[in-house]
Design an enzyme around this catalytic site. Structure first.
Site, PDB file in Angstrom:
ATOM      1  N   GLY A  19       0.932  -1.089   0.033  1.00 19.12           N
ATOM      2  CA  GLY A  19       0.238   0.186   0.100  1.00 19.12           C
ATOM      3  C   GLY A  19       0.774   1.070   0.263  1.00 19.12           C
ATOM      4  N   ILE A  23      -1.772   6.173   4.331  1.00 22.21           N
ATOM      5  CA  ILE A  23      -0.293   5.571   5.401  1.00 22.21           C
ATOM      6  C   ILE A  23       0.952   5.434   4.627  1.00 22.21           C
ATOM      7  CG2 ILE A  23       0.197   3.598   6.458  1.00 22.21           C
ATOM      8  CD1 ILE A  23      -3.106   3.065   7.500  1.00 22.21           C
ATOM      9  N   ASN A  53      -4.665  16.278  -1.083  1.00 20.88           N
ATOM     10  CA  ASN A  53      -4.448  17.134  -0.590  1.00 20.88           C
ATOM     11  C   ASN A  53      -3.075  15.976   1.129  1.00 20.88           C
ATOM     12  OD1 ASN A  53      -6.022  14.618   0.945  1.00 20.88           O
ATOM     13  ND2 ASN A  53      -7.902  15.909   1.337  1.00 20.88           N
ATOM     14  N   ASP A 115     -10.457  -7.566   2.871  1.00 20.76           N
ATOM     15  CA  ASP A 115     -10.237  -8.710   1.978  1.00 20.76           C
ATOM     16  C   ASP A 115      -8.139  -8.193   1.836  1.00 20.76           C
ATOM     17  OD1 ASP A 115     -11.463 -10.982   0.535  1.00 20.76           O
ATOM     18  OD2 ASP A 115     -10.802 -10.235  -1.359  1.00 20.76           O
ATOM     19  N   ARG A 117      -6.230  -7.399   3.159  1.00 21.38           N
ATOM     20  CA  ARG A 117      -5.195  -7.339   4.752  1.00 21.38           C
ATOM     21  C   ARG A 117      -5.772  -9.453   5.211  1.00 21.38           C
ATOM     22  NH1 ARG A 117      -8.287  -2.348   6.325  1.00 21.38           N
ATOM     23  NH2 ARG A 117      -6.569  -1.126   7.352  1.00 21.38           N
ATOM     24  N   CYS A 168     -37.988  -1.648   8.518  1.00 21.84           N
ATOM     25  CA  CYS A 168     -39.230  -0.799   9.407  1.00 21.84           C
ATOM     26  C   CYS A 168     -38.714   0.350   9.657  1.00 21.84           C
ATOM     27  CB  CYS A 168     -39.888  -0.997  10.045  1.00 21.84           C
ATOM     28  SG  CYS A 168     -39.562  -1.854  11.372  1.00 21.84           S
TER      29      CYS A 168
END
Ligand SMILES: [Zn+2]
Length: 648
Positions: A19, A23, A53, A115, A117, A168
Site C-alpha cells: 500500500g 499511510i 491533499n 480482503d 488484509r 421499518c
C-alpha cells in the site's frame, strides 16, 4: 536516535510495504529517513486528484500514474542511495506467493480493505514473516503486530461488519438523520432512477406489515406525455404527503413516538415560488455538470437549506434527471461523486427529516453520510506510520517482549492520546492460525454447492482460489489455469445440492477447504439442519467455530513499560470500523465518539423488519451485523467475541 544495534538491524532489513496511499506515503518517507535501505513496495492504484491533499509524495502532474512508482521517485530525491523497488500490482496476484513473502524480514501493511488484509495475513503466517498491520479513520488509528507463534494473527478475532437497520426504521419510523439518508438513497433514489425490477420497500407499512398504498406503482411510473415538473410534484406529494398520512393511520406506531407531519408542495412552496423554481434554460447552455444547486443559485455546500430550499432542490433535481439524464434512468445506483444524485438525496433526506422533526443537514454533511466518508486526517496517517516503524524495528531486533499494539484516540484517555497495549495471544480456535475445525449448519438437501462456495468459502473464509475436498475426493476447485472441460464440469456441479454431489455431503461430513495460493486450509464439520430463520439467518446456513477466549485483566502499558492491572478492561475493544479499532474506557461508558459516530453510524444495507419491531422503539444496538464490507462503518460487537486474552 537509533542505537548501534538498531541501525545494524535497520540497514540489513528487507521490508515489504503493501500500500502506497495515505499511510503508505508517510511510511515510505519515515522508513527512508530512519535508515532503511531495501524496501519493496506494492500498490495496485493510480494517483487521483482527491489523494493530493494528504498523500504528500504526489503532485498534480502525477495524476493517473502508479502510486508505488511515483512514491519511490519522490523518496529517492531525498534518499538517492537506498533501494526501493516499486510494483504496480495487486498483492493478491499469484506471483506474490509464499516464496516471495519469505524474502522479507517484515511485512508492513498500509491497506484499505479487509480482503487484502486477510490475504496478506495468511501469506505472512505461511511464510512465517512478522506482519505490522495498520489502519486509520479520521482521527482514529491503530497499529497491531502479528508474529506467528508469539501473538494473535490478524484474523484471530472476527472482523467487524456493517451495521444494518430494520427496514421499518427506515421506511416508517426514522429517528436520526442517517435513517433519512438511507431512505433517500437506498429506497427513493433507487426506486426513481435505479433498476425497476429490483425489489423495493419504499411503501409505507401498515400495522400488519403489508402495503396499504395500492396505487404506488402507478405513481412512480411517469407517463411519456407527463410534464417533468408535474411528475416531480406528484412524487413529492406522494412520498412526503400521502405516505405519511397513511403511516399516521397506524396509531399503534405513534403511541411512543412523535408523529410526523405530512408535507405537500402546495403548502411548502406557494404557487408563485414553483413558477420561479429553477432556470433550466440557463443551465442547458452551460457545459458544466448538471446541478440543481447551480440552477437555483445555491452555492455553498456547507449551508443548511431551509425546507422550501430543499423542496425546490428536490423538484429541480428530479426534473433535471428526466430532462437531461433520461438515458441514465433505470441504471443508476447512488454515487457520491454524482453531483445531481447527491443534491437529490440531500434534499429528499432533509424533507423527510423535516417531516419527522429531525435536524436538517448540509449537502456536505449529507454527502459524507451517504458516501460512507470519514474525512481522512493526514496527521493520523503520519502518527500511525511512525508507530509502524517503531514496531518494525523491535521485530528486526528480535525484541518481541516489547512489541506493542497502539491505538490512536480522538480524545485523551488518562492523558494519553496513544494507547499502547501488549499484543494478544493467538486465539486457539482461530480457523486461520490454529487447526480448530469450523462447524457449518446447513440444509444439505436444498443448499447448493454454489451457495456454500460463495457464502462460506469466498465470503466468510476469504478464499480466492478454493479447493474443496471430501476425504481424498476433490469436490470442487476454482482459480486460474484450470482446463476448460474441468471448469465446465464444475459449473454443472455448482448447481447440485450438497447431498446430491458425486461424493455426497451430509450430516457428519468433514470438508477440507484449501486455498493453495494463501497456503491456508481448514476443516469444516457439516451438520444438517432442516430450517433457518429467514430474518436472523438470511444466508440459510450458519458458520460457527469461534470459542470466546477467557478474559484476563488488561495490562496497560505506558512508554513501553508495564504498569499494574489497576484499570481492568480499559482496552476492551467494543467498537470497530474496518480500518480502526476504538478503545472504550470502561464497559458501558462510551468514549466521546459523537462526531465520529454521527458520521459513520449508518449503513447501506437494510435488514428485514421483524414483527416485534413494528410499534416498538428500535435502538441501533439491536441491529445485526451483515457480511464483510470495506466501507467505513462502526458497530457494536457481540460481547462474547470481544473478550481477549493478553499475551503473558
Ligand atoms: Zn489467528
Amino acid at each position: 536516535m537509533a542505537s548501534g544495534s538498531q541501525l545494524e538491524a535497520i540497514k540489513r532489513a528487507k521490508v515489504l510495504m503493501v500500500g502506497a496511499g495515505g499511510i503508505g506515503c508517510e511510511l515510505l518517507k519515515t522508513l527512508a529517513l530512519s535508515g532503511f535501505r531495501d524496501i519493496y513496495i506494492i500498490d495496485m492504484d493510480t494517483i487521483e486528484v482527491s489523494n493530493l491533499n494528504r498523500q504528500f509524495l504526489f503532485r498534480q502532474s502525477h495524476v493517473g500514474q502508479s502510486k508505488a512508482k511515483v512514491a519511490r521517485d519522490a523518496v529517492l530525491k531525498f534518499r538517492p542511495h537506498i533501494n526501493i523497488t516499486p510494483c504496480h500490482a495487486n498483492i493478491k496476484d499469484p506471483e506474490f506467493d509464499v516464496e516471495f513473502f519469505k524474502k522479507f524480514n517484515v511485512v508492513l501493511n498500509g491497506l484499505d480493505n479487509l480482503d487484502a488484509r486477510r490475504h496478506v495475513n495468511r501469506l505472512c503466517l505461511a511464510a512465517e514473516v512478522p506482519l505490522v498491520e495498520s489502519g486509520t479513520t479520521g482521527f482514529l488509528g491503530q497499529v497491531t503486530v502479528h508474529v506467528k507463534g508469539k501473538t494473535e494473527c490478524y484474523e484471530c478475532q472476527p472482523k467487524p461488519t456493517p451495521k444494518t437497520y430494520p427496514v421499518c426504521t427506515i421506511t416508517s419510523t426514522p429517528s436520526k438523520f442517517v435513517h433519512c439518508i438511507v431512505w433517500a438513497k437506498d429506497l427513493l433514489f433507487a426506486k426513481l432512477f435505479g433498476d425497476k425490477n429490483q425489489e423495493n420497500d419504499l411503501n409505507v407499512r401498515s400495522s400488519d406489515g403489508t402495503n396499504s398504498t395500492n396505487h404506488t406503482e402507478d405513481v412512480f411510473e411517469r407517463r411519456t406525455d407527463e410534464d417533468p415538473e408535474q411528475y416531480a410534484c406528484k412524487i413529492y406529494d406522494h412520498v412526503f404527503g400521502y405516505n405519511i398520512e397513511v403511516a399516521l393511520t397506524n396509531e399503534e406506531t405513534w403511541k411512543s413516538r412523535n408523529k410526523p407531519r405530512p408535507l405537500y408542495v402546495r403548502d411548502v412552496l406557494p404557487d408563485n415560488l414553483i413558477q420561479q423554481n429553477g432556470s433550466l434554460e440557463n443551465s442547458v447552455t452551460e457545459e458544466s455538470v448538471v446541478s440543481s444547486m447551480s440552477s437555483l443559485g445555491l452555492k455553498n455546500p456547507q449551508d443548511i437549506w431551509s425546507l422550501s430550499e430543499n423542496s425546490k432542490i428536490f423538484l429541480e433535481a428530479l426534473r433535471l434527471f428526466i430532462e437531461r439524464r433520461q438515458k441514465d434512468i433505470g441504471n443508476l445506483t447512488f454515487d457520491k461523486d454524482d453531483q445531481l444524485a447527491v443534491e437529490f438525496v440531500t434534499a429528499a433526506a432533509n424533507i423527510r427529516a423535516s417531516s419527522f422533526g429531525i435536524p436538517l443537514h448540509s449537502l456536505f454533511e449529507a454527502k459524507g453520510i451517504a458516501g460512507n466518508i470519514v474525512h481522512a486526517v493526514a496527521t493520523t496517517n503520519a502518527i500511525i506510520a511512525g508507530l509502524i516503524v517503531i514496531e518494525a524495528i523491535k521485530i528486526l531486533q528480535g525484541d518481541f517482549e516489547n512489541l506493542r499494539m497502539t491505538y490512536c484516540l480522538e480524545h485523551p484517555s488518562r492523558k494519553m492520546l496513544l494507547m499502547p497495549v501488549q499484543p494478544f495471544e493467538a486465539n486457539k480456535s482461530c480457523y486461520v492460525c490454529s487447526e480448530t475445525p469450523l462447524l457449518l449448519e446447513i440444509n444439505t438437501r436444498t443448499s447448493k454447492l454454489r451457495d456454500f462456495v460463495e457464502k462460506i468459502v469466498k465470503n466468510k473464509l476469504g478464499m480466492h482460489s478454493p479447493l474443496i475436498m471430501h476425504g481424498s475426493t476433490l469436490i470442487f476447485e476454482a482459480g486460474d489455469g484450470l482446463e476448460e472441460d474441468v471448469v465446465a464440469n464444475y459449473a454443472l456441479i455448482l448447481d447440485k445440492a450438497l447431498a446430491e454431489l458425486p461424493a455426497p455431503v451430509t450430516s457428519g461430513t468433514v470438508l477440507t477447504v484449501e486455498d493453495l495460493h494463501q497456503e491456508f486450509s481448514c476443516n469444516i464439520n457439516i451438520k444438517h439442519r432442516e430450517e433457518f430463520d429467514e430474518e436472523k439467518e438470511p444466508d440459510g446456513m450458519v458458520l460457527a467455530g469461534w470459542i470466546a477466549p477467557t478474559q484476563k485483566d488488561a495490562r496497560i502499558v505506558s512508554n513501553g513499560e508495564s504498569t499494574s492491572a489497576a484499570h481492568p478492561a480499559v482496552t476492551e475493544m467494543v467498537e470497530k470500523s474496518d480500518d480502526v479499532e476504538i478503545a472504550r474506557e470502561k464497559p458501558g461508558t462510551k468514549r466521546k465518539l459523537s462526531e465520529m459516530s454521527e458520521m459513520i453510524d449508518h449503513v447501506h444495507d437494510i435488514k428485514p423488519c421483524s414483527s416485534h419491531d413494528v410499534g416498538d422503539q428500535v435502538h441501533p444496538q439491536e441491529v445485526e451485523d451483515n457480511d464483510d464490507d470495506d466501507d467505513i462503518v462502526i458497530l457494536d460487537e457481540n460481547p462474547e467475541t470481544r473478550k481477549k486474552k493478553r499475551l503473558q
